[in-house]
Design an enzyme around this catalytic site. Sequence first.
Site, PDB file in Angstrom:
ATOM      1  N   SER A   8       0.804  -1.222   0.000  1.00 35.85           N
ATOM      2  CA  SER A   8       0.000   0.000   0.000  1.00 35.85           C
ATOM      3  C   SER A   8       0.841   1.277   0.000  1.00 35.85           C
ATOM      4  CB  SER A   8      -0.919   0.010   1.225  1.00 35.85           C
ATOM      5  OG  SER A   8      -0.151  -0.043   2.414  1.00 35.85           O
ATOM      6  N   CYS A   9       2.159   1.156   0.031  1.00 37.12           N
ATOM      7  CA  CYS A   9       3.058   2.320   0.120  1.00 37.12           C
ATOM      8  C   CYS A   9       3.319   2.900  -1.272  1.00 37.12           C
ATOM      9  CB  CYS A   9       4.366   1.891   0.779  1.00 37.12           C
ATOM     10  SG  CYS A   9       5.658   3.134   0.750  1.00 37.12           S
TER      11      CYS A   9
END
Length: 107
Positions: A8-9
């Site tokens: 999710s980064c």
Amino acid sequence: MRIFALKSCDTCKKAIKALRDAGHDPDIIDVRADGIADGDLDTIVEKFDTAALNKSSTTWRDLDEAEKTMPIRSLLTMYPKLMKRPVIQNGEVWTIGWKEDAQAEHL
């Protein structure tokens, strides 16, 4: 080449895309889903010390003062997403983050 990242980064996504565009096929280790092997965690702490902690993260801000004084390895074991990312290992070369120095090393 291995990348320790979070799926999710956004920074990790940019790094992975740039590396693939440059012809690399990195092995991606999601630190939350896959965890960090003990030997890799030891190396990360040895090479980066306090720089391995993302002190601007919500996770860091949510820690109490006692937790913030814990050893880095213990913190990263308990909260793997607290690690600054991405950590990239290419042979003997290890980098952290995706700033110009890491890009120059890997692209």
